[in-house]
Design a protein around this motif. Structure first.
Motif, PDB file in Angstrom:
ATOM      1  N   ILE A  48      66.887  29.209  35.118  1.00 44.33           N
ATOM      2  CA  ILE A  48      68.286  29.583  34.969  1.00 44.33           C
ATOM      3  C   ILE A  48      68.769  30.214  36.268  1.00 44.33           C
ATOM      4  O   ILE A  48      68.049  30.217  37.267  1.00 44.33           O
ATOM      5  CB  ILE A  48      68.488  30.521  33.759  1.00 44.33           C
ATOM      6  CG1 ILE A  48      67.585  31.753  33.872  1.00 44.33           C
ATOM      7  CG2 ILE A  48      68.195  29.780  32.467  1.00 44.33           C
ATOM      8  CD1 ILE A  48      67.800  32.755  32.762  1.00 44.33           C
ATOM      9  N   LYS A  49      69.966  30.749  36.273  1.00 37.87           N
ATOM     10  CA  LYS A  49      70.619  31.136  37.525  1.00 37.87           C
ATOM     11  C   LYS A  49      69.839  32.143  38.353  1.00 37.87           C
ATOM     12  O   LYS A  49      69.871  32.102  39.581  1.00 37.87           O
ATOM     13  CB  LYS A  49      72.019  31.671  37.221  1.00 37.87           C
ATOM     14  CG  LYS A  49      72.971  30.587  36.711  1.00 37.87           C
ATOM     15  CD  LYS A  49      74.351  31.134  36.434  1.00 37.87           C
ATOM     16  CE  LYS A  49      75.281  30.037  35.932  1.00 37.87           C
ATOM     17  NZ  LYS A  49      76.646  30.555  35.631  1.00 37.87           N
ATOM     18  N   ASP A  50      69.146  33.069  37.698  1.00 40.63           N
ATOM     19  CA  ASP A  50      68.384  34.053  38.477  1.00 40.63           C
ATOM     20  C   ASP A  50      66.986  33.552  38.827  1.00 40.63           C
ATOM     21  O   ASP A  50      66.138  34.315  39.270  1.00 40.63           O
ATOM     22  CB  ASP A  50      68.303  35.382  37.728  1.00 40.63           C
ATOM     23  CG  ASP A  50      67.550  35.256  36.403  1.00 40.63           C
ATOM     24  OD1 ASP A  50      67.073  34.146  36.090  1.00 40.63           O
ATOM     25  OD2 ASP A  50      67.448  36.270  35.689  1.00 40.63           O
ATOM     26  N   ARG A  51      66.763  32.246  38.579  1.00 38.18           N
ATOM     27  CA  ARG A  51      65.515  31.540  38.898  1.00 38.18           C
ATOM     28  C   ARG A  51      64.374  31.886  37.956  1.00 38.18           C
ATOM     29  O   ARG A  51      63.241  31.454  38.169  1.00 38.18           O
ATOM     30  CB  ARG A  51      65.065  31.791  40.351  1.00 38.18           C
ATOM     31  CG  ARG A  51      66.123  31.511  41.393  1.00 38.18           C
ATOM     32  CD  ARG A  51      66.705  30.118  41.245  1.00 38.18           C
ATOM     33  NE  ARG A  51      65.718  29.073  41.495  1.00 38.18           N
ATOM     34  CZ  ARG A  51      65.904  27.791  41.191  1.00 38.18           C
ATOM     35  NH1 ARG A  51      67.024  27.408  40.595  1.00 38.18           N
ATOM     36  NH2 ARG A  51      64.968  26.898  41.459  1.00 38.18           N
ATOM     37  N   SER A  52      64.628  32.685  36.933  1.00 39.29           N
ATOM     38  CA  SER A  52      63.592  32.934  35.940  1.00 39.29           C
ATOM     39  C   SER A  52      63.507  31.736  34.999  1.00 39.29           C
ATOM     40  O   SER A  52      64.401  30.888  34.964  1.00 39.29           O
ATOM     41  CB  SER A  52      63.899  34.205  35.150  1.00 39.29           C
ATOM     42  OG  SER A  52      65.107  34.062  34.425  1.00 39.29           O
TER      43      SER A  52
END
Length: 221
Positions: free
Chosen positions: A92-96
């Motif tokens: 997802i957007k925060d790369r998690s």
């Protein structure tokens, strides 16, 4: 909701040993190094998970004559079935990484998929936008047959179906026979799509859904 890693162990245990009972699947899963030995694994929850993935053998997963008669509609739109399948993780957007859930609809008469989409949750809030897209693409069904889980028994979903004039039917607990068609579609999708996913396909939820729908329209339909 069970942790994603526990779900994977449960499914892998049953797939490797199809004749194991639910209790034995639980016992073997609790022996796995990635599963805490004090983790609660209610048999009803595990049974539902295995049945949802088409892994319950014998009388629990075979269509009976009664179920075939009950769900043998001849025309498109007379009955849709819907269910949820655990999907892959995506970034997802925060790369998690987040676990996904595939919410899908199938037309009983034609086996057409009115709509399906991966979501980051399996609750009513995630279900309704997928239902809306299915209606936009294929029109209103007369009946909607769903699981007996809490997300399908919400007042919100009941109200939406009542306003639309759609009869909402819930599966009987521990009796997955009526959902055999969508379970078989899930199995087909796992064998033809999920095993072929690339890192780019799981790079975002949007990319995963684009890949899903390309497969539905380009290969399944």
């Amino acid at each position: 909701t069970l942790p994603a890693e526990v779900i994977e162990v449960l499914l892998a245990t049953k797939e490797a040993n199809p004749k194991l009972s639910v209790q034995l699947v639980i016992r073997e899963t609790l022996k796995h190094r990635d599963v805490p030995d004090d983790l609660p694994l209610p048999p009803s929850t595990v049974h539902r998970l295995l049945a949802r993935h088409g892994l319950m053998s014998g009388s629990d997963s075979q269509d009976t004559d009664t179920d075939r008669r009950r769900f043998a509609f001849q025309s498109p739109g007379q009955l849709w079935m819907s269910d949820v399948m655990h999907g892959p993780t995506v970034r997802i957007k925060d790369r998690s990484k987040r676990k996904t859930y595939l919410i899908a609809f199938i037309d009983d008469a034609t086996r057409v998929i009115p709509y399906a989409a991966f979501s980051l949750a399996e609750n009513t809030r995630a279900f309704l936008p997928v239902f809306k897209q299915a209606i936009v693409r294929r029109g209103l069904p007369e009946r909607l047959y769903v699981d007996n889980g809490s997300s399908y028994r919400s007042n919100h979903l009941s109200l939406v179906c009542a306003k639309l004039g759609v009869a909402l039917i819930h599966a009987r607990p521990y009796r997955p026979q009526g959902k055999g068609k969508i379970e078989r579609w899930f199995k087909t999708m796992r064998g033809q799509l999920l095993i072929r996913l690339t890192n780019d396909d799981t790079g975002s939820l949007e990319a995963l859904n684009r890949r899903l729908w390309a497969w539905v329209e380009g290969e399944y339909h």
